[in-house]
Design a protein around this motif. Structure first.
Motif, PDB file in Angstrom:
ATOM      1  N   ASP A 102       0.838  -1.201   0.000  1.00 58.75           N
ATOM      2  CA  ASP A 102       0.000   0.000   0.000  1.00 58.75           C
ATOM      3  C   ASP A 102       0.877   1.256   0.000  1.00 58.75           C
ATOM      4  OD1 ASP A 102      -2.364  -1.430   0.164  1.00 58.75           O
ATOM      5  OD2 ASP A 102      -2.209  -1.593   2.352  1.00 58.75           O
ATOM      6  N   THR A 103       0.198   2.399  -0.149  1.00 55.21           N
ATOM      7  CA  THR A 103       0.886   3.672   0.094  1.00 55.21           C
ATOM      8  C   THR A 103       0.244   4.317   1.332  1.00 55.21           C
ATOM      9  OG1 THR A 103      -0.602   4.887  -1.359  1.00 55.21           O
ATOM     10  CG2 THR A 103       1.437   4.030  -2.342  1.00 55.21           C
ATOM     11  N   TYR A 104       0.988   5.219   1.959  1.00 54.48           N
ATOM     12  CA  TYR A 104       0.579   5.750   3.263  1.00 54.48           C
ATOM     13  C   TYR A 104       0.725   7.266   3.291  1.00 54.48           C
ATOM     14  CZ  TYR A 104       1.186   0.843   4.472  1.00 54.48           C
ATOM     15  OH  TYR A 104       1.096  -0.532   4.497  1.00 54.48           O
ATOM     16  N   ASP A 105       0.005   7.886   4.240  1.00 53.68           N
ATOM     17  CA  ASP A 105       0.166   9.339   4.449  1.00 53.68           C
ATOM     18  C   ASP A 105       1.405   9.614   5.296  1.00 53.68           C
ATOM     19  OD1 ASP A 105      -2.275   9.679   3.152  1.00 53.68           O
ATOM     20  OD2 ASP A 105      -3.397   9.472   5.034  1.00 53.68           O
ATOM     21  N   CYS A 106       1.749   8.634   6.126  1.00 52.10           N
ATOM     22  CA  CYS A 106       2.937   8.809   6.980  1.00 52.10           C
ATOM     23  C   CYS A 106       3.623   7.462   7.188  1.00 52.10           C
ATOM     24  CB  CYS A 106       2.523   9.391   8.340  1.00 52.10           C
ATOM     25  SG  CYS A 106       3.886   9.500   9.523  1.00 52.10           S
ATOM     26  N   LEU A 107       4.933   7.448   6.993  1.00 52.00           N
ATOM     27  CA  LEU A 107       5.744   6.279   7.354  1.00 52.00           C
ATOM     28  C   LEU A 107       6.624   6.706   8.507  1.00 52.00           C
ATOM     29  CD1 LEU A 107       6.701   4.990   3.801  1.00 52.00           C
ATOM     30  CD2 LEU A 107       5.281   3.790   5.482  1.00 52.00           C
ATOM     31  N   MET A 108       6.889   5.769   9.414  1.00 50.79           N
ATOM     32  CA  MET A 108       7.730   6.124  10.545  1.00 50.79           C
ATOM     33  C   MET A 108       8.658   4.979  10.942  1.00 50.79           C
ATOM     34  SD  MET A 108       4.613   6.258  13.352  1.00 50.79           S
ATOM     35  CE  MET A 108       5.386   7.572  14.251  1.00 50.79           C
ATOM     36  N   SER A 109       9.724   5.351  11.632  1.00 51.53           N
ATOM     37  CA  SER A 109      10.579   4.358  12.265  1.00 51.53           C
ATOM     38  C   SER A 109      10.854   4.894  13.657  1.00 51.53           C
ATOM     39  CB  SER A 109      11.880   4.167  11.490  1.00 51.53           C
ATOM     40  OG  SER A 109      12.748   3.327  12.245  1.00 51.53           O
ATOM     41  N   THR A 110      10.282   4.226  14.661  1.00 49.81           N
ATOM     42  CA  THR A 110      10.349   4.762  16.032  1.00 49.81           C
ATOM     43  C   THR A 110      11.373   4.011  16.883  1.00 49.81           C
ATOM     44  OG1 THR A 110       8.542   3.254  16.638  1.00 49.81           O
ATOM     45  CG2 THR A 110       7.947   5.532  16.071  1.00 49.81           C
ATOM     46  N   GLY A 111      11.778   4.649  17.958  1.00 47.95           N
ATOM     47  CA  GLY A 111      12.558   3.978  19.014  1.00 47.95           C
ATOM     48  C   GLY A 111      14.017   3.770  18.672  1.00 47.95           C
TER      49      GLY A 111
END
Ligand SMILES: C[S@@+](CC[C@H](N)C(=O)[O-])C[C@H]1O[C@@H](n2cnc3c(N)ncnc32)[C@H](O)[C@@H]1O
Length: 269
Positions: A102-111
């Motif tokens: 899929d495509t997303y409004d926000c991608l993140m990598s936390t921690g």
């Protein structure tokens, strides 16, 4: 002596899962994403999910991936326990272009997860993110301040004892094993004494970290068509951050005194 890899253990199962941390993270994310049109958010290194769950509580459509099946299974429990059934799957964040359908409004990598890969891996992550973000989408990453850690190169940190009762004393130490190329392994040493006698010592390893400097990350973002929109001092969210120092509240001026920060970038086209 037992030697274990931290992501195969339960050590991170409850990270950020306390009511207090959930509330703090909700307040922070509410401010961080204020003014942006965001519905879907995917965390590419979700771990056990405690850092990401607050976004579901705020009403975002959250999903997650990780390379640790152990932590993904716990993330499933943690989200289900809070009443959310979210899409969770195994994926390497250096191959997002293929791994995400899929495509997303926000991608993140936390921690502080992104510095588990070297600069080439970070570049692959950002390139893949650009391919899987909707136009104008956001890329959110938080990490330790590796610029500061590289200046200080700590080798030993005593952490708060895990247990301190009349019968049992369980101490926790962190040893930083710096390599010649400035990559580093964390070794967590737990030492248990019972009734005044030493009972056992165990060693838990974190996979190698490749220190990522702010300027290098910023240059990689620019190369892949992102602009940095906001940077946040998040020492108040991560109690593992080194000693808290005096600050003026302005990110650039405070940078040398910040232990943990987040960068919100936006895809330009
Ligand atoms: C310090 S933990 C943080 C987990 C979680 N985001 C949190 O805040 O609790 C780092 C995570 O990065 C994941 N990780 C490391 N390398 C990865 C990669 N190449 N792709 C996806 N996840 C990765 C680990 O499995 C682990 O879950």
């Amino acid at each position: 002596m037992a030697v274990i890899s931290i992501y195969d253990t339960s050590a991170l199962y409850n990270q950020n899962m306390s009511d207090r941390q959930q509330q703090r993270l909700m307040e922070f994310y509410e401010e961080a994403f204020h003014g942006y049109d965001v519905d879907s958010i995917h965390d590419c290194s979700i771990g056990a999910g405690g850092t990401t769950l607050p976004l579901a509580r705020l009403g975002y459509r959250v999903s997650g991936s990780d390379v640790s099946d152990n932590l993904l299974a716990k993330a499933r429990d943690n989200f289900a326990g809070a009443g959310y059934d979210i899409d969770l799957f195994s994926a390497d964040f250096t191959r997002l272009g293929e791994a995400l359908k899929d495509t997303y409004d926000c991608l993140m990598s936390t921690g502080n997860s992104l510095p588990h890969v070297d600069e080439e891996g970070v570049s692959d992550f950002v390139r893949g993110a650009a391919a899987r973000l909707n136009p104008g989408g956001l890329l959110y990453v938080d990490m330790r301040n590796w610029d500061r850690l590289l200046l200080e190169k700590p080798i030993f940190t005593a952490r708060d004892p895990l247990v301190m009762t009349a019968e049992e004393h369980r101490s926790l130490y962190q040893i930083w094993n710096w390599n010649g190329d400035s990559s580093v392994e964390f070794v967590f040493v737990t030492s248990t004494d019972r009734n005044g006698r030493h009972e056992k010592t165990s060693f838990t390893y974190a996979p190698t970290y490749y220190p990522l400097r702010f300027k290098d990350y910023e240059a990689i973002l620019h190369r892949h068509g992102f602009a940095v929109r906001r940077c946040f001092d998040i020492d108040h969210l991560w109690t593992l951050a080194p000693d808290v120092r005096e600050k003026c509240g302005e990110f650039a001026a405070d940078f040398a005194n910040i232990g943990w920060y987040a960068v919100l970038a936006q895809r330009l086209n």
